[in-house]
Design a protein around this motif. Structure first.
Motif, PDB file in Angstrom:
ATOM      1  N   MET A   1     -69.687  36.144 -88.827  1.00 24.49           N
ATOM      2  CA  MET A   1     -68.824  35.686 -89.909  1.00 24.49           C
ATOM      3  C   MET A   1     -69.232  36.347 -91.219  1.00 24.49           C
ATOM      4  O   MET A   1     -70.418  36.529 -91.503  1.00 24.49           O
ATOM      5  N   LEU A   2     -68.231  36.687 -92.001  1.00 24.24           N
ATOM      6  CA  LEU A   2     -68.470  37.368 -93.264  1.00 24.24           C
ATOM      7  C   LEU A   2     -67.793  36.635 -94.409  1.00 24.24           C
ATOM      8  O   LEU A   2     -66.765  35.979 -94.234  1.00 24.24           O
ATOM      9  N   TRP A   3     -68.349  36.786 -95.578  1.00 24.06           N
ATOM     10  CA  TRP A   3     -67.656  36.487 -96.828  1.00 24.06           C
ATOM     11  C   TRP A   3     -67.420  37.816 -97.534  1.00 24.06           C
ATOM     12  O   TRP A   3     -68.335  38.638 -97.660  1.00 24.06           O
TER      13      TRP A   3
ATOM     14  N   TYR B   1     -62.359  34.686-102.760  1.00 27.55           N
ATOM     15  CA  TYR B   1     -63.372  34.788-101.709  1.00 27.55           C
ATOM     16  C   TYR B   1     -62.693  34.559-100.360  1.00 27.55           C
ATOM     17  O   TYR B   1     -62.052  33.515-100.151  1.00 27.55           O
ATOM     18  N   LEU B   2     -62.818  35.545 -99.490  1.00 26.11           N
ATOM     19  CA  LEU B   2     -62.211  35.475 -98.170  1.00 26.11           C
ATOM     20  C   LEU B   2     -63.291  35.392 -97.100  1.00 26.11           C
ATOM     21  O   LEU B   2     -64.317  36.073 -97.200  1.00 26.11           O
ATOM     22  N   CYS B   3     -63.046  34.599 -96.092  1.00 24.81           N
ATOM     23  CA  CYS B   3     -63.939  34.623 -94.938  1.00 24.81           C
ATOM     24  C   CYS B   3     -63.273  35.425 -93.825  1.00 24.81           C
ATOM     25  O   CYS B   3     -62.041  35.530 -93.755  1.00 24.81           O
ATOM     26  N   ALA B   4     -64.102  36.038 -93.002  1.00 26.82           N
ATOM     27  CA  ALA B   4     -63.607  36.858 -91.909  1.00 26.82           C
ATOM     28  C   ALA B   4     -64.461  36.638 -90.674  1.00 26.82           C
ATOM     29  O   ALA B   4     -65.680  36.472 -90.776  1.00 26.82           O
ATOM     30  N   ALA B   5     -63.805  36.641 -89.525  1.00 26.67           N
ATOM     31  CA  ALA B   5     -64.480  36.543 -88.232  1.00 26.67           C
ATOM     32  C   ALA B   5     -64.441  37.917 -87.590  1.00 26.67           C
ATOM     33  O   ALA B   5     -63.363  38.501 -87.432  1.00 26.67           O
ATOM     34  N   ARG B   6     -65.603  38.391 -87.241  1.00 26.45           N
ATOM     35  CA  ARG B   6     -65.723  39.783 -86.816  1.00 26.45           C
ATOM     36  C   ARG B   6     -66.170  39.873 -85.368  1.00 26.45           C
ATOM     37  O   ARG B   6     -67.237  39.375 -85.013  1.00 26.45           O
ATOM     38  N   GLY B   7     -65.325  40.522 -84.557  1.00 27.61           N
ATOM     39  CA  GLY B   7     -65.683  40.724 -83.156  1.00 27.61           C
ATOM     40  C   GLY B   7     -64.765  41.752 -82.547  1.00 27.61           C
ATOM     41  O   GLY B   7     -64.011  41.467 -81.633  1.00 27.61           O
ATOM     42  N   TYR B   8     -64.862  42.966 -83.074  1.00 28.36           N
ATOM     43  CA  TYR B   8     -63.918  44.030 -82.720  1.00 28.36           C
ATOM     44  C   TYR B   8     -63.650  44.112 -81.217  1.00 28.36           C
ATOM     45  O   TYR B   8     -64.591  44.051 -80.426  1.00 28.36           O
ATOM     46  N   PRO B   9     -62.353  44.228 -80.835  1.00 23.46           N
ATOM     47  CA  PRO B   9     -61.215  44.437 -81.726  1.00 23.46           C
ATOM     48  C   PRO B   9     -60.700  43.177 -82.400  1.00 23.46           C
ATOM     49  O   PRO B   9     -59.775  43.242 -83.204  1.00 23.46           O
ATOM     50  N   ASP B  10     -61.253  42.034 -82.055  1.00 27.26           N
ATOM     51  CA  ASP B  10     -60.831  40.812 -82.719  1.00 27.26           C
ATOM     52  C   ASP B  10     -61.344  40.798 -84.146  1.00 27.26           C
ATOM     53  O   ASP B  10     -62.536  41.007 -84.381  1.00 27.26           O
ATOM     54  N   ASP B  11     -60.476  40.535 -85.075  1.00 20.00           N
ATOM     55  CA  ASP B  11     -60.855  40.550 -86.483  1.00 20.00           C
ATOM     56  C   ASP B  11     -59.873  39.662 -87.229  1.00 20.00           C
ATOM     57  O   ASP B  11     -58.683  39.973 -87.264  1.00 20.00           O
ATOM     58  N   TYR B  12     -60.380  38.565 -87.747  1.00 17.24           N
ATOM     59  CA  TYR B  12     -59.508  37.569 -88.366  1.00 17.24           C
ATOM     60  C   TYR B  12     -59.966  37.283 -89.786  1.00 17.24           C
ATOM     61  O   TYR B  12     -61.171  37.265 -90.063  1.00 17.24           O
ATOM     62  N   TRP B  13     -59.004  37.022 -90.654  1.00 11.21           N
ATOM     63  CA  TRP B  13     -59.283  36.753 -92.059  1.00 11.21           C
ATOM     64  C   TRP B  13     -58.541  35.493 -92.505  1.00 11.21           C
ATOM     65  O   TRP B  13     -57.444  35.206 -92.044  1.00 11.21           O
ATOM     66  N   GLY B  14     -59.158  34.799 -93.437  1.00 10.44           N
ATOM     67  CA  GLY B  14     -58.460  33.728 -94.121  1.00 10.44           C
ATOM     68  C   GLY B  14     -57.671  34.281 -95.291  1.00 10.44           C
ATOM     69  O   GLY B  14     -57.711  35.483 -95.575  1.00 10.44           O
ATOM     70  N   GLN B  15     -56.978  33.383 -95.986  1.00  9.49           N
ATOM     71  CA  GLN B  15     -56.178  33.794 -97.139  1.00  9.49           C
ATOM     72  C   GLN B  15     -56.975  33.770 -98.438  1.00  9.49           C
ATOM     73  O   GLN B  15     -56.526  34.316 -99.445  1.00  9.49           O
TER      74      GLN B  15
END
Lengths: 108, 116
Positions: free
Chosen positions: B34-36, B94-108
């Motif tokens: 998870m990223l910010w 500030y956006l959070c992101a879930a990282r698991g290529y190719p899965d890649d999801y972001w909040g608004q």
């Protein structure tokens, strides 16, 4: 720290090919990911691991990476491709995520 | 459907503190890094912090190291960012992101404004 350099802007006519570069020291040894961001929206992954496309991304989007430059290529550009594009790498030496400064693609 | 929903943003005075949350649904949260990431007004994407899937390892951008703390609760599918000693330069979405290529999801994103 590792730096990624992108041109601030690229302009292209509809139907033509847009190439957006991302420069970095020996970037060819890293995996590069590309994001598209439209105004008011979250980024969308369009290319990962240099040249792979997530499902749902048109084949018009492709990537390459060699030496000191990675390139995102958008073929047969459409008006809907107008957006900011960011390259990104993982710098394993610092455990940091690095983004390029972004390139604004304008469709003339 | 995957959803990442950030909350906790707002107006804070310089020197103040704030804690952001990111609630995830539709993904197996404990398998994703998870990223910010933040984006200042009219600016590009700036990575802030990262936490690996089991929370065992974290990293921070130099600009926030020592002031921000990332954490996660895999039981609650939630990511956090504790921010202190805030300055005007921390003003951003500030956006959070879930990282698991190719899965890649972001909040608004959630807006943090640091101003007196």
């Amino acid at each position: 720290s590792y730096v990624l350099t992108q041109p601030p802007s690229v302009s292209v006519a509809p139907g033509q090919t847009a190439r957006i570069t991302c420069g970095g020291n020996n970037i060819g040894s890293k995996s590069v990911h590309w994001y598209q961001q439209k105004p008011g929206q979250a980024p969308v992954l369009v290319v990962y691991d240099d040249s792979d496309r997530p499902s749902g991304i048109p084949e018009r989007f492709s990537g390459s990476n060699s030496g000191n430059t990675a390139t995102l290529t958008i073929s047969r550009v459409e008006a809907g491709d107008e957006a900011d594009y960011f390259c990104q790498v993982w710098d394993s030496s610092s455990d940091h995520v690095i983004f390029g400064g972004g390139t604004k693609l304008t469709v003339l | 459907e995957v959803q990442l929903v950030e909350s906790g943003g707002g107006l804070v005075q310089p020197g103040g503190s704030l804690t952001l949350s990111c609630a995830a649904s539709g993904i197996t949260f404990n398998t994703y890094w998870m990223l910010w990431v933040r984006q200042g007004p009219g600016k590009g994407l700036e990575w802030v912090s990262l936490i690996k899937s089991d929370g065992s390892s974290t990293s921070y951008a130099d600009s926030v190291k020592g002031r921000f703390t990332i954490s996660r609760d895999n039981g609650k599918n939630t990511l956090y960012l504790q921010m202190k000693s805030l300055t005007a330069e921390d003003t951003a979405v500030y956006l959070c992101a879930a990282r698991g290529y190719p899965d890649d999801y972001w909040g608004q994103g959630t807006l943090v404004t640091v101003s007196s």
